[in-house]
Scaffold this motif. Structure first.
Motif, PDB file in Angstrom:
ATOM      1  N   UNK A  30       0.810  -1.223   0.000  1.00 13.03           N
ATOM      2  CA  UNK A  30       0.000   0.000   0.000  1.00 13.03           C
ATOM      3  C   UNK A  30       0.841   1.269   0.000  1.00 13.03           C
ATOM      4  N   UNK A  31       2.162   1.112   0.125  1.00  6.37           N
ATOM      5  CA  UNK A  31       3.057   2.246  -0.060  1.00  6.37           C
ATOM      6  C   UNK A  31       3.181   3.177   1.125  1.00  6.37           C
ATOM      7  N   UNK A  32       3.638   4.391   0.825  1.00  6.89           N
ATOM      8  CA  UNK A  32       3.911   5.414   1.832  1.00  6.89           C
ATOM      9  C   UNK A  32       2.736   6.387   1.946  1.00  6.89           C
ATOM     10  N   UNK A  33       2.472   6.831   3.169  1.00  6.09           N
ATOM     11  CA  UNK A  33       1.399   7.799   3.376  1.00  6.09           C
ATOM     12  C   UNK A  33       1.809   8.810   4.438  1.00  6.09           C
ATOM     13  N   UNK A  34       1.638  10.074   4.114  1.00  7.43           N
ATOM     14  CA  UNK A  34       1.827  11.133   5.105  1.00  7.43           C
ATOM     15  C   UNK A  34       0.599  11.178   5.996  1.00  7.43           C
ATOM     16  N   UNK A  35       0.813  11.180   7.300  1.00 13.06           N
ATOM     17  CA  UNK A  35      -0.290  11.139   8.261  1.00 13.06           C
ATOM     18  C   UNK A  35      -0.349  12.452   9.025  1.00 13.06           C
ATOM     19  N   UNK A  36      -1.547  13.020   9.099  1.00 11.91           N
ATOM     20  CA  UNK A  36      -1.763  14.252   9.856  1.00 11.91           C
ATOM     21  C   UNK A  36      -2.464  13.891  11.161  1.00 11.91           C
ATOM     22  N   UNK A  37      -1.736  13.782  12.270  1.00 14.06           N
ATOM     23  CA  UNK A  37      -2.345  13.309  13.517  1.00 14.06           C
ATOM     24  C   UNK A  37      -3.188  14.380  14.203  1.00 14.06           C
ATOM     25  N   UNK A  38      -4.439  14.468  13.789  1.00 15.64           N
ATOM     26  CA  UNK A  38      -5.392  15.411  14.369  1.00 15.64           C
ATOM     27  C   UNK A  38      -6.687  14.674  14.684  1.00 15.64           C
ATOM     28  N   UNK A  39      -7.565  15.338  15.421  1.00 11.97           N
ATOM     29  CA  UNK A  39      -8.855  14.743  15.758  1.00 11.97           C
ATOM     30  C   UNK A  39      -9.706  14.496  14.525  1.00 11.97           C
ATOM     31  N   UNK A  40      -9.515  15.293  13.474  1.00 11.48           N
ATOM     32  CA  UNK A  40     -10.284  15.101  12.253  1.00 11.48           C
ATOM     33  C   UNK A  40      -9.967  13.768  11.605  1.00 11.48           C
ATOM     34  N   UNK A  41      -8.707  13.378  11.677  1.00  6.93           N
ATOM     35  CA  UNK A  41      -8.291  12.106  11.087  1.00  6.93           C
ATOM     36  C   UNK A  41      -8.480  10.954  12.067  1.00  6.93           C
ATOM     37  N   UNK A  42      -8.236  11.224  13.329  1.00  9.85           N
ATOM     38  CA  UNK A  42      -8.255  10.179  14.355  1.00  9.85           C
ATOM     39  C   UNK A  42      -9.140  10.644  15.516  1.00  9.85           C
ATOM     40  N   UNK A  43     -10.440  10.452  15.420  1.00  7.62           N
ATOM     41  CA  UNK A  43     -11.358  10.942  16.461  1.00  7.62           C
ATOM     42  C   UNK A  43     -10.977  10.435  17.846  1.00  7.62           C
ATOM     43  N   UNK A  44     -10.857  11.358  18.791  1.00  3.63           N
ATOM     44  CA  UNK A  44     -10.462  11.015  20.152  1.00  3.63           C
ATOM     45  C   UNK A  44      -8.978  11.171  20.411  1.00  3.63           C
ATOM     46  N   UNK A  45      -8.224  11.561  19.393  1.00  3.91           N
ATOM     47  CA  UNK A  45      -6.772  11.704  19.552  1.00  3.91           C
ATOM     48  C   UNK A  45      -6.418  12.777  20.570  1.00  3.91           C
ATOM     49  N   UNK A  46      -7.149  13.893  20.543  1.00  2.35           N
ATOM     50  CA  UNK A  46      -6.824  14.992  21.460  1.00  2.35           C
ATOM     51  C   UNK A  46      -6.994  14.581  22.924  1.00  2.35           C
ATOM     52  N   UNK A  47      -7.987  13.742  23.204  1.00  2.00           N
ATOM     53  CA  UNK A  47      -8.185  13.284  24.574  1.00  2.00           C
ATOM     54  C   UNK A  47      -7.007  12.431  25.017  1.00  2.00           C
ATOM     55  N   UNK A  48      -6.524  11.556  24.138  1.00  2.00           N
ATOM     56  CA  UNK A  48      -5.353  10.744  24.457  1.00  2.00           C
ATOM     57  C   UNK A  48      -4.140  11.626  24.697  1.00  2.00           C
ATOM     58  N   UNK A  49      -3.993  12.659  23.873  1.00  2.00           N
ATOM     59  CA  UNK A  49      -2.867  13.575  24.019  1.00  2.00           C
ATOM     60  C   UNK A  49      -2.910  14.290  25.364  1.00  2.00           C
ATOM     61  N   UNK A  50      -4.101  14.728  25.762  1.00  2.00           N
ATOM     62  CA  UNK A  50      -4.250  15.403  27.058  1.00  2.00           C
ATOM     63  C   UNK A  50      -3.857  14.479  28.207  1.00  2.00           C
ATOM     64  N   UNK A  51      -4.254  13.224  28.125  1.00  2.00           N
ATOM     65  CA  UNK A  51      -3.914  12.261  29.180  1.00  2.00           C
ATOM     66  C   UNK A  51      -2.406  12.035  29.246  1.00  2.00           C
ATOM     67  N   UNK A  52      -1.781  11.864  28.080  1.00  2.00           N
ATOM     68  CA  UNK A  52      -0.353  11.558  28.042  1.00  2.00           C
ATOM     69  C   UNK A  52       0.517  12.749  28.440  1.00  2.00           C
ATOM     70  N   UNK A  53      -0.008  13.959  28.278  1.00  2.00           N
ATOM     71  CA  UNK A  53       0.764  15.162  28.627  1.00  2.00           C
ATOM     72  C   UNK A  53       0.475  15.664  30.036  1.00  2.00           C
ATOM     73  N   UNK A  54      -0.450  15.005  30.747  1.00  2.00           N
ATOM     74  CA  UNK A  54      -0.827  15.465  32.088  1.00  2.00           C
ATOM     75  C   UNK A  54       0.261  15.131  33.109  1.00  2.00           C
ATOM     76  N   UNK A  55       0.322  15.917  34.183  1.00  2.00           N
ATOM     77  CA  UNK A  55       1.262  15.659  35.277  1.00  2.00           C
ATOM     78  C   UNK A  55       0.942  14.315  35.927  1.00  2.00           C
ATOM     79  N   UNK A  56      -0.363  13.995  36.035  1.00  2.00           N
ATOM     80  CA  UNK A  56      -0.763  12.749  36.674  1.00  2.00           C
ATOM     81  C   UNK A  56      -0.202  11.531  35.954  1.00  2.00           C
ATOM     82  N   UNK A  57      -0.100  11.587  34.620  1.00  2.00           N
ATOM     83  CA  UNK A  57       0.444  10.451  33.873  1.00  2.00           C
ATOM     84  C   UNK A  57       1.974  10.478  33.883  1.00  2.00           C
ATOM     85  N   UNK A  58       2.550  11.609  33.593  1.00  2.00           N
ATOM     86  CA  UNK A  58       4.012  11.690  33.435  1.00  2.00           C
ATOM     87  C   UNK A  58       4.747  11.486  34.751  1.00  2.00           C
ATOM     88  N   UNK A  59       4.222  12.053  35.840  1.00  2.00           N
ATOM     89  CA  UNK A  59       4.894  11.988  37.137  1.00  2.00           C
ATOM     90  C   UNK A  59       4.088  11.193  38.177  1.00  2.00           C
TER      91      UNK A  59
END
Length: 420
Positions: free
Chosen positions: A279-308
């Protein structure tokens, strides 16, 4: 639902990859056909026998560590890898990434990282701590759990290095990649195994800033006692030190093409004929429009509660030699002031201050010490340092300028907290 998500995800625009890769026609097929190709509907064994595994190479357009970790996690949770394996390639701006079960205060020079404006991230996989910048290429190999084989993945990387630049490398028993003869590490590895999916990811040191790497991962003895997974230091080397023509942009193509031409079951080289079936190469734009719910995952992974806050419980123990002039009568030899902090989920649970007899008469340091108790319940972070400074200021206001013994005790407490 999955069909709609797939249509959102793969609205691939026909964008040039700036000579990094030559994409085949299928890679940028219309969204409707992509949706069918990436549907999350289950595949029976009978269907699988009719449809051999195809491969895709995705290249993230983001250089934000939390976005890329969220993309990786989104694909792991939501993607269907029946008859379809994916290699995700991504780069980050300077940052430090610790393993899921690690202690950031043990693994990193948190003060230096903060001063450099870099983020500390915690990933979902195990393994040790790594430094990322744009001279480091990250590779994530996605498959079904039953088809997971990270040694095969590393073999693909090793073949790509030799085919493109004649660089000979060795896969170690720990499944890192080292340069042959020098045995300096150019790639570290980690993985996450679940049901039904799994991934293996690794770094590839192309032209990393080794000074920033050393400064970020340099660890002073902070007196931390922990059962958290600890990293094992290894000598490293940039691939550009071996061959000056090795560049990250070219590495994208070299590894990507090697992946596409390699049979997933046997590791046989299928050459151009096999490439034409992928299927070859594809440029991926990691946004909520492409991947619904991505922003919520990002918020969790960037939170102090997760990192520390996800750090396993630990203790900080520090001892300070008491100057002779502060010792009591009859106290001989070396006497020490001892400070102990218990930290659970990133929060200071308890503080113990042990004073030699000569310091027990110090004003404000009998029974429960306000300055010490002010730290309980505080995050083990800059907030605790601020809380300590405020308590010191209040104590100084009540008792006048802290002199002698009191000042010594306060300086010891300050040093403990400044190690944050």
């Amino acid at each position: 639902m999955a069909q709609a998500m797939a249509q959102n995800m793969f609205r691939i625009s026909q964008v040039s990859l700036n000579n990094v890769v030559r994409c085949n026609a299928y890679a940028f097929a219309p969204a409707t056909s992509q949706a069918k190709a990436y549907s999350s509907a289950s595949t029976t064994d009978k269907e699988k026998s009719k449809n051999p595994i195809q491969k895709s190479v995705f290249i993230s357009q983001s250089t934000d560590i939390f976005t890329n970790l969220a993309l990786e996690d989104w694909m792991y949770r939501n993607f269907n890898f029946n008859n379809h394996h994916v290699l995700l390639m991504w780069r980050n701006s300077p940052c430090v990434v610790i393993g899921r079960h690690q202690n950031p205060w043990v693994e990193t020079n948190t003060t230096n990282v903060a001063h450099q404006g870099m983020e500390i991230a915690r990933r979902n996989s195990g393994g040790g701590t790594v430094y990322h910048d744009r001279g480091n290429l990250n590779l994530t190999f996605f498959t079904k759990r039953e088809e997971y084989n990270r040694r095969n993945n590393l073999e693909i990387v090793s073949r790509a290095l030799f085919r493109e630049w004649g660089i000979e490398s060795v896969i170690t028993p720990r499944e890192d990649i080292v340069v042959k003869n020098t045995y300096k590490q150019i790639s570290g590895t980690a993985a996450k195994l679940g049901r039904p999916n799994a991934y293996h990811h690794c770094t590839l040191l192309v032209d990393v800033n080794k000074v920033a790497l050393r400064q970020s991962l340099h660890k002073d003895d902070k007196g931390i006692v922990t059962n958290a997974t600890q990293s094992v230091a290894s000598p490293i080397m940039n691939l550009c030190e071996i061959n000056q023509h090795v560049k990250v942009e070219r590495m994208l193509g070299a590894v990507g093409w090697e992946y596409l031409r390699t049979c997933p079951e046997t590791l046989e080289d299928g050459g151009q004929d096999l490439i034409n079936k992928q299927r070859g190469f594809q440029l991926i734009n990691p946004t909520d429009n492409w991947f619904p719910g991505l922003n919520k995952l990002k918020e969790e992974l960037s939170s102090w509660d997760w990192r520390f806050g996800k750090t396993p419980k630990f203790q900080v123990n520090k001892s300070f030699r008491v100057p002779k002039e502060f010792l009591g009568e009859g106290e001989m030899g070396v006497q020490e002031l001892k400070v102990s902090l218990e930290v659970n989920k990133g929060i200071i649970d308890d503080v113990t201050l042990k004073l030699p007899p000569g310091l027990l008469s110090t004003n404000g340091f009998h029974g429960e010490v306000d300055v010490v108790t002010s730290l309980r319940g505080q995050p083990f972070s800059e907030r605790a340092v601020v809380s300590l400074e405020n308590a010191l200021h209040d104590m100084s206001t009540k008792e006048g300028n802290l002199q002698g013994k009191s000042q010594f005790v306060m300086n010891c407490m300050r040093q403990v907290m400044q190690s944050v």
